[in-house]
Write an enzyme that holds these catalytic residues in place. Structure first.
Site, PDB file in Angstrom:
ATOM      1  N   GLN A   1       0.440  -1.222  -0.011  1.00 20.40           N
ATOM      2  CA  GLN A   1      -0.135   0.197  -0.031  1.00 20.40           C
ATOM      3  C   GLN A   1       0.710   1.387  -0.287  1.00 20.40           C
ATOM      4  O   GLN A   1       0.313   1.863  -0.069  1.00 20.40           O
ATOM      5  CB  GLN A   1      -0.945   0.119   1.263  1.00 20.40           C
TER       6      GLN A   1
ATOM      7  N   GLY B   1       3.051  -4.025   8.601  1.00 17.13           N
ATOM      8  CA  GLY B   1       3.077  -2.616   8.860  1.00 17.13           C
ATOM      9  C   GLY B   1       1.802  -1.596   8.332  1.00 17.13           C
ATOM     10  O   GLY B   1       1.711  -0.542   8.244  1.00 17.13           O
ATOM     11  N   THR B   2       0.668  -2.898   8.654  1.00 16.62           N
ATOM     12  CA  THR B   2      -0.619  -2.234   8.056  1.00 16.62           C
ATOM     13  C   THR B   2      -1.969  -2.321   9.296  1.00 16.62           C
ATOM     14  O   THR B   2      -1.932  -3.069   9.690  1.00 16.62           O
ATOM     15  CB  THR B   2      -1.322  -2.753   6.469  1.00 16.62           C
TER      16      THR B   2
ATOM     17  N   HIS C   1      -1.889   1.389  -4.232  1.00 13.18           N
ATOM     18  CA  HIS C   1      -1.958   2.860  -3.924  1.00 13.18           C
ATOM     19  C   HIS C   1      -1.017   3.680  -4.739  1.00 13.18           C
ATOM     20  O   HIS C   1      -1.415   4.534  -4.401  1.00 13.18           O
ATOM     21  CB  HIS C   1      -3.010   3.496  -2.709  1.00 13.18           C
TER      22      HIS C   1
ATOM     23  N   ASP D   1       5.587   4.918  -1.413  1.00 15.23           N
ATOM     24  CA  ASP D   1       7.276   5.214  -1.710  1.00 15.23           C
ATOM     25  C   ASP D   1       8.087   4.076  -2.588  1.00 15.23           C
ATOM     26  O   ASP D   1       7.205   2.733  -2.627  1.00 15.23           O
ATOM     27  CB  ASP D   1       8.141   5.341  -0.494  1.00 15.23           C
TER      28      ASP D   1
END
Ligand code: NAD
Length: 232
Positions: A89, A173-174, A107, A92
């Site tokens: 998602q 990390g989501t 995304h 970067d």
């Protein structure tokens, strides 16, 4: 199923937090004059394009200067033993810069711009800002190639297919609150090994082992274990 074994990594903004990039919630704090809907929606863009461009120009410049962390690098190392697909998602490029070669950005990406018309051609801009008045070849204003709220998530069918055919799934990390990307976790095979690394979670999806802690601390040992397993 691949003889090498297939791993799908589903990552979110918490993975890049230790590279100095604020998560979804934290970056909302930095820009607390505006809501995320104003900064990341077609409606916000129509109302105040200069604010939206400034927000993304700042994020792009910061992301460009950030370095991949130990968790990004460990995920890239998985490719020495497995077929690996990263579905992120994140907007970067830290997965790619760490060495991952197969990354789907559901995304979008900060390093690309596109026009606001029907043409979907993307332009690689790296860290360059997008200015108001800057046009694409079709003559429409350039905008970030980012999926805003209410817009269609990219590569979803391909991502779902990869999750459904993975032997192992790592979620990292989501908060699993932004849909439809969050729903990908449920496409995993019931017999796939599934792990989720996060600092905090409201709800752990069924079948996932919760590895509570920082990505840089929890991901590298898991990767080492999975690579040793594959080698033996
Ligand atoms: P989120 O902010 O909703 O959730 C982040 C999750 O990561 C939380 O569960 C938190 O506990 C966890 N976390 C924070 N620091 C961590 C660490 N060091 N190690 C492990 N876990 C950690 O973010 P999300 O679920 O990715 O969804 C948000 C949306 O924000 C996405 O649409 C994404 O495109 C966008 N976003 C991307 C970036 C980026 O590309 N770096 C940055 C901000 C927002």
């Amino acid at each position: 199923m691949s003889a090498r074994g297939k791993i799908v990594v589903l990552s979110g903004s918490g993975l890049s937090a230790e590279s100095g990039l604020p998560t979804f919630r934290d970056s909302a704090g930095l820009w607390n004059k505006y809501s995320w809907v104003e900064l990341a929606s077609p409606e916000g863009w129509a109302r105040q394009p200069e604010v939206v461009l400034a927000f993304y120009n700042e994020r792009r410049a910061k992301a460009w200067k950030a370095e991949p962390n130990a968790a990004h690098r460990a995920i890239a190392r998985l490719e020495t033993g497995y077929e690996v697909v990263v579905v992120t998602q994140n907007v970067d490029a830290l997965h790619e810069r760490a060495g991952s070669t197969n990354v789907l950005h559901v995304h979008g990406e900060l390093a690309y711009a596109r026009g606001t018309g029907r043409a979907r051609k993307r332009y690689k801009i790296d860290d360059a800002p997008i200015e108001l008045g800057q046009k694409c070849e079709e003559g429409t204003q350039l905008r970030p190639d980012i999926v805003w709220f209410g817009e269609e998530t990219q590569h979803m069918e391909e991502a779902r297919e990869h999750v459904a055919t993975a032997d192992k799934v790592l979620v990292v990390g989501t908060s699993l609150t932004v849909h439809p990307a969050a729903g990908l976790v449920d496409s995993a095979r019931p017999d796939a090994e599934r792990a989720l690394v996060s600092l905090e979670m409201d709800e752990i999806p069924r079948g996932y082992e919760y590895l509570n802690g920082k990505a840089t601390q929890r991901v590298p040992p898991l990767v080492t274990r999975w690579l040793e397993e594959q080698a033996s």
